[in-house]
Design a protein around this motif. Sequence first.
Motif: not given
Length: 530
Positions: A384-395, A440-447, A468-475
């Motif tokens: 996790t010291s380097r990344f090839d892709r750096d994405f942002s997702l704003t809901i 304004g609402e919680v979202h369980p993000m699933h990749l 480690w997660t595949d279903s993450l609540d982002v409040d």
Amino acid sequence: MTGTDDPAERSSSPAGADKAALDTVGAPPSGGAEAAGPARPRWVSQVLRWGAIGLSLVLVGTLGYLWYDSRLPSSYSVMSMGYADYGGGFVPAGGHQHAGGVSVATLTGPASGTPAVSMSLTARAGTVTLASGEKVSGYTLNGSSPGPEIRATVGDLVQVDLVNESVPDGVALHWHGVRVPNAEDGVAGVTQDAVPIGGRHTYRFQVLDAGTYWYHSHQVSHEQVKGGLFGALVVLPPGSSSGPDVVAQVHTYDGRRTVQGATGERRIVAAAGVATRVRVVNTDNGPLRVSVAGAPYRVLAVDGHDLHSPGPVVDQGLSIAAGGRADLEVTPPAGGGGAVRVDLGAGSSLVLGPSGAAVPAAATPASLLDLLSYGTPGPVPLDTSRFDRDFSLTIDRWPGFVDGRPGLFWTMNGHLYPDVPMFMVREGDMVRMTIKNDSGEVHPMHLHGHTALVLSRDGVAASGSPWWTDSLDVDEGETYVIAFRADNPGIWMDHCHNLPHAADGMVAHLAYEGYTTPYVIGGNADNEPE
């Protein structure tokens, strides 16, 4: 002097007021402070009137254009929707091009070999009979809901034959949290066509990771999962001994909260002083708050991945995201005098202990366990010291049109569906993604197809066990940073697992360069993944 000669008296007298009003009819303005201004020229009134009409026409025309432009065609490919986001990484010549790429239909599991686990699942529409005897309308697999539990061991080849007997919209099965080849992912319109009535589809995949998973429909999923098309998949580590092990799928049928299809209190005979693994699966659309009474508990695993050195938890609850899982270790008190109660909300619970053991009242802890700091740090097979892709997702959430429907809809990076992000990667990339929720609402993000490591929340670095997660609540107001390796080629969904949110357009995709899909949303198969 009479009363009518007094100005104050005249203005307060009805008769005087009427006379004053009559005296001013047709009289020219006097130019005093209370005098009316000059009459507006007729051409000014006409200009204002036509300006208002023109503004109204522009507004109506704009709304009409937005309505028309938002309508979706009868069939379309996910490869042509939205916009490509390369996350600051390599951009191929020509940009977002997939023509001539490798079809996801070729990314299947092993074509040969005898499966260690083989099962046929028949999907039906009709009546679901709960364990309590209550009946609700919905869907079943092999005549029941939840569907049959599938158990396998790491390395096993699993084969499931899905038959659609009577589900009118078609059906497909997604293996939630399981790292399967893309063609086995079970998403109608992306990795396969929905199975029509009378049709059959075979899934074959090798299970690679021990843990608690589940399967569910990914065709009209916001209706079919709610109606009962789901079941548990448990993968055991090689050579594991079969200790006490209980699956607790929590699902709400027509307003009735159930555990393994039973309303109210479900009792499991468990020996005093012996630890039992309780695999809690949240199949509903919102967060599940779990509490334990009668003894401390430990959280052994989250989303199928063991935690490192998890300690005892007392007077704290646990929140499990929609689609998420948590394995709890509960131990009835030694001596046999009491049981352990796992409260799962809305009057549903699981009680474990010897027959006749006293059952404690439901616990109501004031705080929740924070997985960011629970347990102790352990080895992480990611750099996790380097990344090839750096994405942002704003809901967020904004008014607009989706498929011709006006409303207040979810946005992803400021875009309404189908103009959503396609996160582009190459096989082997190290990926970092920052997820921010301003909606304004919680979202369980699933990749799909990948498991992510939580690096931080709101700028605070993870300090406990690797999470480690595949279903993450982002409040609401939260920002998470996660990381994963792009090591499973294909076209994968990345969506909110509050499935009505996904049906309203809260869907993005992770796409590997050089891969494409021959399947379409809509079309002859009427594919409708959400």
